[in-house]
Design an enzyme around this catalytic site. Sequence first.
Site, PDB file in Angstrom:
ATOM      1  N   LYS A 142       0.558  -1.116   0.193  1.00 14.52           N
ATOM      2  CA  LYS A 142       0.173   0.390  -0.578  1.00 14.52           C
ATOM      3  C   LYS A 142       0.960   1.154   0.146  1.00 14.52           C
ATOM      4  O   LYS A 142       0.874   2.147  -0.579  1.00 14.52           O
ATOM      5  CB  LYS A 142      -1.406   0.299   1.051  1.00 14.52           C
ATOM      6  CG  LYS A 142      -2.189  -1.150   1.247  1.00 14.52           C
ATOM      7  CD  LYS A 142      -2.404  -1.028   2.235  1.00 14.52           C
ATOM      8  CE  LYS A 142      -3.667  -2.261   1.962  1.00 14.52           C
ATOM      9  NZ  LYS A 142      -4.894  -2.543   2.871  1.00 14.52           N
ATOM     10  N   GLN A 150      -4.678  -1.913   9.459  1.00  9.79           N
ATOM     11  CA  GLN A 150      -5.313  -3.127   8.663  1.00  9.79           C
ATOM     12  C   GLN A 150      -5.577  -3.477   9.474  1.00  9.79           C
ATOM     13  O   GLN A 150      -5.140  -3.942  10.667  1.00  9.79           O
ATOM     14  CB  GLN A 150      -3.260  -3.095   8.330  1.00  9.79           C
ATOM     15  CG  GLN A 150      -2.876  -4.424   7.741  1.00  9.79           C
ATOM     16  CD  GLN A 150      -3.732  -4.880   6.358  1.00  9.79           C
ATOM     17  OE1 GLN A 150      -3.743  -3.434   5.752  1.00  9.79           O
ATOM     18  NE2 GLN A 150      -3.876  -5.476   5.945  1.00  9.79           N
ATOM     19  N   ASP A 171     -11.475   2.487   3.643  1.00 11.85           N
ATOM     20  CA  ASP A 171     -11.562   1.186   3.098  1.00 11.85           C
ATOM     21  C   ASP A 171     -13.197   1.123   2.911  1.00 11.85           C
ATOM     22  O   ASP A 171     -12.983  -0.529   2.446  1.00 11.85           O
ATOM     23  CB  ASP A 171     -11.175   0.872   4.145  1.00 11.85           C
ATOM     24  CG  ASP A 171      -9.817  -0.325   4.806  1.00 11.85           C
ATOM     25  OD1 ASP A 171      -9.183  -0.769   3.897  1.00 11.85           O
ATOM     26  OD2 ASP A 171      -9.256  -0.136   5.704  1.00 11.85           O
TER      27      ASP A 171
HETATM   28  N1  GUN Z   1      -6.833  -7.112   5.798  1.00 10.76           N
HETATM   29  C1  GUN Z   1      -7.208  -7.803   4.681  1.00 10.76           C
HETATM   30  N2  GUN Z   1      -7.559  -6.393   3.463  1.00 10.76           N
HETATM   31  C2  GUN Z   1      -7.695  -5.898   4.334  1.00 10.76           C
HETATM   32  C3  GUN Z   1      -8.434  -4.739   3.480  1.00 10.76           C
HETATM   33  O1  GUN Z   1      -9.039  -4.473   1.755  1.00 10.76           O
HETATM   34  N3  GUN Z   1      -7.922  -3.201   4.618  1.00 10.76           N
HETATM   35  C4  GUN Z   1      -7.516  -3.665   5.531  1.00 10.76           C
HETATM   36  N4  GUN Z   1      -7.359  -2.675   6.201  1.00 10.76           N
HETATM   37  N5  GUN Z   1      -7.017  -4.541   6.059  1.00 10.76           N
HETATM   38  C5  GUN Z   1      -7.554  -5.568   5.130  1.00 10.76           C
END
Ligand code: GUN
Length: 290
Positions: free
Chosen positions: A63, A107, A130
């Site tokens: 990311k 996350q 998100d």
């Molecule tokens: N963990 C697995 N996929 C995601 C996501 O798309 N966003 C976040 N914040 N955590 C995750």
Amino acid sequence: MCKEQRRNGEKMPQIIDGKAISAQIKDEVKEQVAALKEQGKSVCLAVIQVGTDPASSVYVGNKKKACAYVGIESLSYELPEETTQEKLLSLIAELNGKEEVNGILVQLPLPGHIDEDAVIRSIDPKKDVDGFHPQSVGALCIGQPGFVSCTPAGIIQLLKRSGIEIAGKECIVIGRSNIVGKPMALLLLRENGTVTVTHSKTKDLKDVTKRADILVVAIGKPGMITRDYVKEGAVVIDVGIHRNENNKLCGDVDFEDVAPVCSAITPVPGGVGPMTIAMLMYNCLHSVLL
Ligand code: GUN
């Protein structure tokens, strides 16, 4: 972007190229971020990771790399596993109050002693890149503007940019998670698909999935979906990502078995996976534009 291949005399489907489509979206975002910069506006994403789960560290790293590529500033908060919920909520409150921070991403999964729902609810919906906040989900549900969960939003882009029509199609989603299955169903409905959501308690699953013109598979079971679940000519989208016994990446769909009977399919890797981060970049850009 679309390859027609033949294997052992069987017709092979269009392979939906998530790598190419995600690169295209990131380049579009990059251009718009640069245009904002010319107007003196910058885009900044705060990324919070609690603990050192190796898979989460890889996702977070990717990311941050994507942010650097498109010109979005990223602030990184790496907190120890034993961080209290109170401490995490207070960091989020601080970031909510910072005008220069446009997006906040925590996350998941979080360590067991932290209430994930409370954390998601604490993020300012205007910074919820998100799309997990109940306000974002509610807005999606009633067709109002708001952030949309990145993986299902990415799947809609894969379909549209591969020339696959959704309106009027029988769309079947396997899986009802808050992150993928439920928002996927709402997005397909928004695109005028006829939508069914199936899950672990669905009876005669094969009979249901065999109706699908568009089948989205998010069950988390490696290789479970064989051609017995798929109608001839269906479009198959595989959200799963696993390592098989030979340490090779694979999805929820048995690609070799299913590919010859469908009209289009996403590979693993290189299908849905890269779209999640591309749509996160899109959401970050829109956190400034909204
Ligand atoms: N963990 C697995 N996929 C995601 C996501 O798309 N966003 C976040 N914040 N955590 C995750």
